[in-house]
Design a protein around this motif. Structure first.
Motif, PDB file in Angstrom:
ATOM      1  N   VAL A 235      -2.588  -7.809  -4.538  1.00  0.00           N
ATOM      2  CA  VAL A 235      -2.296  -6.500  -5.094  1.00  0.00           C
ATOM      3  C   VAL A 235      -2.531  -6.538  -6.603  1.00  0.00           C
ATOM      4  O   VAL A 235      -2.360  -7.576  -7.240  1.00  0.00           O
ATOM      5  CB  VAL A 235      -0.832  -6.093  -4.775  1.00  0.00           C
ATOM      6  CG1 VAL A 235       0.165  -7.074  -5.363  1.00  0.00           C
ATOM      7  CG2 VAL A 235      -0.529  -4.683  -5.214  1.00  0.00           C
TER       8      VAL A 235
ATOM      9  N   ARG B 295       2.380   2.273  -3.547  1.00  0.00           N
ATOM     10  CA  ARG B 295       1.447   2.411  -4.665  1.00  0.00           C
ATOM     11  C   ARG B 295       2.064   3.291  -5.753  1.00  0.00           C
ATOM     12  O   ARG B 295       2.688   4.299  -5.462  1.00  0.00           O
ATOM     13  CB  ARG B 295       0.147   3.024  -4.155  1.00  0.00           C
ATOM     14  CG  ARG B 295      -0.891   3.225  -5.222  1.00  0.00           C
ATOM     15  CD  ARG B 295      -2.230   3.579  -4.603  1.00  0.00           C
ATOM     16  NE  ARG B 295      -3.173   4.180  -5.501  1.00  0.00           N
ATOM     17  CZ  ARG B 295      -3.663   3.606  -6.579  1.00  0.00           C
ATOM     18  NH1 ARG B 295      -3.289   2.397  -6.913  1.00  0.00           N
ATOM     19  NH2 ARG B 295      -4.521   4.222  -7.356  1.00  0.00           N
TER      20      ARG B 295
ATOM     21  N   LYS C 256       0.835  -1.206   0.000  1.00  0.00           N
ATOM     22  CA  LYS C 256       0.000   0.000   0.000  1.00  0.00           C
ATOM     23  C   LYS C 256       0.871   1.259   0.000  1.00  0.00           C
ATOM     24  O   LYS C 256       0.574   2.223  -0.693  1.00  0.00           O
ATOM     25  CB  LYS C 256      -0.937   0.003   1.206  1.00  0.00           C
ATOM     26  CG  LYS C 256      -2.011  -1.070   1.150  1.00  0.00           C
ATOM     27  CD  LYS C 256      -2.877  -1.095   2.366  1.00  0.00           C
ATOM     28  CE  LYS C 256      -3.972  -0.080   2.341  1.00  0.00           C
ATOM     29  NZ  LYS C 256      -4.910  -0.143   1.257  1.00  0.00           N
TER      30      LYS C 256
ATOM     31  N   ASP D 240      -3.795  -0.987  -6.634  1.00  0.00           N
ATOM     32  CA  ASP D 240      -4.535  -1.198  -5.389  1.00  0.00           C
ATOM     33  C   ASP D 240      -4.009  -2.428  -4.666  1.00  0.00           C
ATOM     34  O   ASP D 240      -3.746  -3.457  -5.275  1.00  0.00           O
ATOM     35  CB  ASP D 240      -6.024  -1.372  -5.678  1.00  0.00           C
ATOM     36  CG  ASP D 240      -6.661  -0.084  -6.182  1.00  0.00           C
ATOM     37  OD1 ASP D 240      -6.156   1.000  -5.835  1.00  0.00           O
ATOM     38  OD2 ASP D 240      -7.654  -0.162  -6.917  1.00  0.00           O
TER      39      ASP D 240
END
Length: 183
Positions: free
Chosen positions: A135, A106, A103, A126
């Protein structure tokens, strides 16, 4: 020793407003080397980029080091003698091993070595917060959903130029400027 020391270190790091990323205790001659890797609790919770304003800086590392040394001195029976404390933040070459790592990174380019198959490069989209999730990666211009369990090893690739706008647009779910111009 790591088992007895872990809660002490985790509590002290948490009280300072950071997340304990890694704890390693090894012997270096007569002394113990206590290596602590910390991460910003804000970047962990919000999934912000590792190079954002929430990243751990030298001042924060120094402050946590001082506070942690005071706590370790109070628990010297656990270490059993003199120690050297090393506090650091995760580097760019740290493997992506937890959902929060994905995360946080990203839109970055990563090199992935899957459990099965050939190594490949992909751009992070994402990412699920659960360990059982996965992911979305942009691989060769196409989105690919990859479960965390399918990844044997992954690291961020350092880029010296801006990523292509079309790739970023695909991962952000919007049309690129070229596609909009064609309309």
């Amino acid at each position: 020793m790591d088992t007895a020391l872990h809660p002490v270190v985790a509590d002290a790091v948490g009280a300072a407003g950071f997340e304990l990323e890694e704890l390693d205790v090894s012997t270096a001659g007569r002394r113990r080397l206590v290596r602590v890797v910390i991460d910003s609790a804000d970047s962990v919770e919000n999934g912000t980029s590792a190079n954002s304003a929430n990243a751990v800086g030298l001042d924060e590392v120094a402050r946590v080091s001082r506070e942690l040394a005071a706590v370790l001195d109070e628990h010297d029976a656990v270490l059993g003698g003199p120690y050297t404390l090393e506090v650091t933040s995760p580097g760019t070459d740290r493997p992506l091993t937890r959902p929060r790592h994905w995360k946080r990174n990203r839109l970055r380019l990563v090199k992935v070595r899957p459990v099965e198959g050939a190594e490949y490069l992909g751009r992070v989209g994402d990412a699920d917060a659960e360990e059982t999730g996965g992911v979305t990666l942009l691989v060769d211009g196409a989105p690919r959903r990859v479960g965390y369990a399918e990844v044997a090893h992954a690291v961020v690739e350092v880029e010296f130029k801006q990523p292509p706008a079309a790739e970023l647009a695909m991962l952000e779910g919007r049309a690129s400027e070229d596609e909009e111009d064609a309309r």
